[in-house]
Motif scaffolding. Sequence first.
Motif, mmCIF file in Angstrom:
data_model
loop_
_atom_site.group_PDB
_atom_site.id
_atom_site.type_symbol
_atom_site.label_atom_id
_atom_site.label_comp_id
_atom_site.label_asym_id
_atom_site.label_seq_id
_atom_site.Cartn_x
_atom_site.Cartn_y
_atom_site.Cartn_z
ATOM 1 N N GLY A 272 0.805 -1.217 0.000
ATOM 2 C CA GLY A 272 0.000 0.000 0.000
ATOM 3 C C GLY A 272 0.835 1.263 0.000
ATOM 4 O O GLY A 272 0.445 2.272 -0.571
ATOM 5 N N ILE A 273 1.985 1.232 0.625
ATOM 6 C CA ILE A 273 2.846 2.415 0.669
ATOM 7 C C ILE A 273 3.342 2.736 -0.731
ATOM 8 O O ILE A 273 3.299 3.876 -1.172
ATOM 9 N N HIS A 274 3.790 1.718 -1.476
ATOM 10 C CA HIS A 274 4.277 1.924 -2.841
ATOM 11 C C HIS A 274 3.175 2.486 -3.720
ATOM 12 O O HIS A 274 3.377 3.404 -4.482
ATOM 13 N N GLU A 275 1.985 1.929 -3.584
ATOM 14 C CA GLU A 275 0.854 2.357 -4.410
ATOM 15 C C GLU A 275 0.508 3.826 -4.161
ATOM 16 O O GLU A 275 0.282 4.577 -5.089
ATOM 17 N N GLU A 276 0.475 4.230 -2.902
ATOM 18 C CA GLU A 276 0.135 5.615 -2.584
ATOM 19 C C GLU A 276 1.239 6.573 -2.997
ATOM 20 O O GLU A 276 0.988 7.657 -3.465
ATOM 21 N N ALA A 277 2.487 6.148 -2.827
ATOM 22 C CA ALA A 277 3.615 7.021 -3.142
ATOM 23 C C ALA A 277 3.809 7.148 -4.649
ATOM 24 O O ALA A 277 4.248 8.181 -5.131
ATOM 25 N N HIS A 278 3.483 6.102 -5.389
ATOM 26 C CA HIS A 278 3.695 6.083 -6.835
ATOM 27 C C HIS A 278 2.453 5.518 -7.528
ATOM 28 O O HIS A 278 2.396 4.329 -7.795
ATOM 29 N N PRO A 279 1.475 6.344 -7.798
ATOM 30 C CA PRO A 279 0.248 5.833 -8.431
ATOM 31 C C PRO A 279 0.498 5.474 -9.896
ATOM 32 O O PRO A 279 0.142 6.206 -10.811
ATOM 33 N N GLU A 280 1.142 4.341 -10.121
ATOM 34 C CA GLU A 280 1.481 3.892 -11.462
ATOM 35 C C GLU A 280 0.273 3.238 -12.104
ATOM 36 O O GLU A 280 -0.427 2.455 -11.469
ATOM 37 N N HIS A 281 0.021 3.576 -13.369
ATOM 38 C CA HIS A 281 -1.077 2.951 -14.094
ATOM 39 C C HIS A 281 -0.745 2.863 -15.581
ATOM 40 O O HIS A 281 0.081 3.602 -16.095
ATOM 41 N N VAL A 282 -1.384 1.930 -16.255
ATOM 42 C CA VAL A 282 -1.149 1.665 -17.670
ATOM 43 C C VAL A 282 -1.681 2.834 -18.500
ATOM 44 O O VAL A 282 -2.802 3.303 -18.274
ATOM 45 N N ILE A 283 -0.859 3.285 -19.463
ATOM 46 C CA ILE A 283 -1.318 4.331 -20.386
ATOM 47 C C ILE A 283 -1.254 3.883 -21.850
ATOM 48 O O ILE A 283 -1.935 4.441 -22.698
ATOM 49 N N GLN A 284 -0.427 2.863 -22.146
ATOM 50 C CA GLN A 284 -0.334 2.322 -23.504
ATOM 51 C C GLN A 284 -0.187 0.814 -23.416
ATOM 52 O O GLN A 284 0.386 0.286 -22.465
ATOM 53 N N VAL A 285 -0.678 0.134 -24.453
ATOM 54 C CA VAL A 285 -0.599 -1.332 -24.473
ATOM 55 C C VAL A 285 -0.549 -1.801 -25.920
ATOM 56 O O VAL A 285 -0.974 -1.105 -26.835
ATOM 57 N N GLY A 286 -0.011 -2.989 -26.093
ATOM 58 C CA GLY A 286 0.006 -3.648 -27.391
ATOM 59 C C GLY A 286 0.062 -5.152 -27.157
ATOM 60 O O GLY A 286 0.418 -5.603 -26.067
ATOM 61 N N HIS A 287 -0.292 -5.947 -28.172
ATOM 62 C CA HIS A 287 -0.198 -7.403 -28.021
ATOM 63 C C HIS A 287 -0.121 -8.065 -29.380
ATOM 64 O O HIS A 287 -0.547 -7.507 -30.395
ATOM 65 N N ASP A 288 0.458 -9.263 -29.381
ATOM 66 C CA ASP A 288 0.478 -10.043 -30.606
ATOM 67 C C ASP A 288 -0.818 -10.845 -30.668
ATOM 68 O O ASP A 288 -1.747 -10.598 -29.895
ATOM 69 N N ASN A 289 -0.866 -11.813 -31.552
ATOM 70 C CA ASN A 289 -2.114 -12.562 -31.727
ATOM 71 C C ASN A 289 -2.331 -13.669 -30.709
ATOM 72 O O ASN A 289 -3.454 -14.111 -30.526
ATOM 73 N N ASN A 290 -1.257 -14.128 -30.049
ATOM 74 C CA ASN A 290 -1.498 -15.281 -29.186
ATOM 75 C C ASN A 290 -0.643 -15.402 -27.928
ATOM 76 O O ASN A 290 -0.887 -16.298 -27.132
#
Length: 146
Positions: free
Chosen positions: A66-84
């Motif tokens: 919880g300390i890491h989460e509050e100190a550094h609110p990291e979240h996904v902003i870009q994504v990509g994926h292959d077919n499988n």
Amino acid sequence: MKKIGVVFSIVLLMIGMVGCAGAGDYNIELINDYEIVRTSAERIFIAKKESEYTWSEQLIPMYYDGIHEEAHPEHVIQVGHDNNRYIIAKTNLENYYLLDTKEAIVCGPFTKEKFIQEKENAKISNSVVLKDLDEYEKIRYERDCR
């Protein structure tokens, strides 16, 4: 009496404009039952879908406590994926991740340079690129605003 009606109308209009908490939440389907899950503006993560409304533990980004989460609110902003097999992601803290969906292994966080090297080592095609979340079809859920 007319003033009360005007004030009441303004209050109702303001409530309508603010909307319901969670109204902007969505999911984005990826591959092999993995999804991007948005539960708030700063809580956007990748997890494996287990049922219609449940997911496995959050995989990307990886919160250690919880300390890491509050100190550094990291979240996904870009994504990509292959077919499988592979999902790649970038977060707001300029961290890069690689998820092998066949083995359920997350690698990262990486710097951009290390990420490019890891992507090449895993033989992920150059056609697999990071895209903004707005470029994906979103699944929105109706929320009860009461």
